[in-house]
Design a protein around this motif. Structure first.
Motif, short mmCIF file in Angstrom:
data_model
loop_
_atom_site.label_atom_id
_atom_site.label_comp_id
_atom_site.label_asym_id
_atom_site.label_seq_id
_atom_site.Cartn_x
_atom_site.Cartn_y
_atom_site.Cartn_z
N LEU A 99 0.89 -1.16 0.00
CA LEU A 99 0.00 0.00 0.00
C LEU A 99 0.93 1.21 0.00
O LEU A 99 1.65 1.45 0.96
N ARG A 100 0.96 1.93 -1.14
CA ARG A 100 1.90 3.04 -1.31
C ARG A 100 1.16 4.38 -1.28
O ARG A 100 0.20 4.58 -2.03
N LEU A 101 1.62 5.28 -0.44
CA LEU A 101 1.05 6.63 -0.42
C LEU A 101 1.39 7.35 -1.72
O LEU A 101 2.48 7.17 -2.28
N THR A 102 0.45 8.14 -2.21
CA THR A 102 0.66 8.94 -3.42
C THR A 102 0.44 10.41 -3.06
O THR A 102 -0.35 10.73 -2.18
N ASP A 103 1.15 11.28 -3.76
CA ASP A 103 1.02 12.72 -3.53
C ASP A 103 0.10 13.39 -4.55
O ASP A 103 -0.59 14.34 -4.23
N THR A 104 0.12 12.91 -5.80
CA THR A 104 -0.71 13.48 -6.85
C THR A 104 -1.37 12.34 -7.61
O THR A 104 -0.72 11.72 -8.44
N PRO A 105 -2.58 11.99 -7.30
CA PRO A 105 -3.44 12.60 -6.29
C PRO A 105 -3.08 12.13 -4.88
O PRO A 105 -2.45 11.08 -4.71
N LYS A 106 -3.50 12.88 -3.90
CA LYS A 106 -3.25 12.55 -2.50
C LYS A 106 -4.08 11.32 -2.13
O LYS A 106 -5.30 11.31 -2.29
N TYR A 108 -3.54 6.74 -1.85
CA TYR A 108 -2.66 5.59 -1.96
C TYR A 108 -3.08 4.71 -3.12
O TYR A 108 -4.18 4.84 -3.66
N CYS A 109 -2.18 3.80 -3.51
CA CYS A 109 -2.48 2.80 -4.53
C CYS A 109 -1.89 1.48 -4.08
O CYS A 109 -1.13 1.42 -3.11
N TRP A 110 -2.27 0.40 -4.78
CA TRP A 110 -1.85 -0.96 -4.41
C TRP A 110 -0.81 -1.49 -5.39
O TRP A 110 -0.98 -1.41 -6.60
N GLY A 111 0.26 -2.07 -4.85
CA GLY A 111 1.23 -2.81 -5.62
C GLY A 111 1.33 -4.22 -5.06
O GLY A 111 0.72 -4.53 -4.03
N ARG A 112 2.07 -5.08 -5.74
CA ARG A 112 2.21 -6.45 -5.27
C ARG A 112 3.64 -6.92 -5.56
O ARG A 112 4.25 -6.50 -6.53
N ALA A 113 4.16 -7.80 -4.73
CA ALA A 113 5.55 -8.24 -4.83
C ALA A 113 5.85 -8.91 -6.18
O ALA A 113 6.97 -8.82 -6.66
#
Length: 132
Positions: A99-106, A108-113
């Motif tokens: 779960l990665r925080l994003t700044d633009t837009p404020k 988060y988004c999801w990634g996976r290993a």
């Protein structure tokens, strides 16, 4: 479910970094306007909880109002998680989610290993910053 939130403990910095509520940028059923969710933490054992205002139907047909994750690692920009009871990979293991925080837009988004490092999907917006 609301009573559970009262017993959750987290470091103030972690709670501040991931303070919500959040809503989907692409799915109106889980948007800030329709059905936002919050992220809370339990210190021991380390867990992260996503709790929606009310249940919604996921693409696979499941009714979801609450998701529980083992919290494997954290920093100020990312959580490393494994969902309890979640989908399994072909080898039977649970996927490792980021779960990665994003700044633009404020938000988060999801990634996976097992995805490329730059792949981050299902953008969630911080509701106080959302325009829709």
């Amino acid at each position: 479910m609301r009573a559970l939130v009262l017993i959750l403990l987290a470091s103030p910095a972690l709670a501040d970094d991931f303070a919500g509520p959040f809503g989907s940028a692409s799915d109106t059923a889980t948007s800030c306007a329709q059905n936002p969710h919050t992220i809370t933490f339990l210190a021991q054992p380390p867990h992260a909880f996503l709790t929606w205002d009310h249940a919604f139907t996921a693409p696979d047909g499941a009714e979801i109002a609450f998701r529980r994750f083992d919290l494997e690692a954290k920093d100020t920009r990312m959580l490393t998680l494994r969902e309890e009871g979640g989908a399994r990979l072909p080898d039977g293991s649970r996927p490792t989610w980021f779960l990665r925080l994003t700044d633009t837009p404020k938000g988060y988004c999801w990634g996976r290993a097992d995805w490329p490092v730059v792949r981050c999907e299902d953008q969630q917006l911080l509701c106080s910053q959302a325009t829709s």
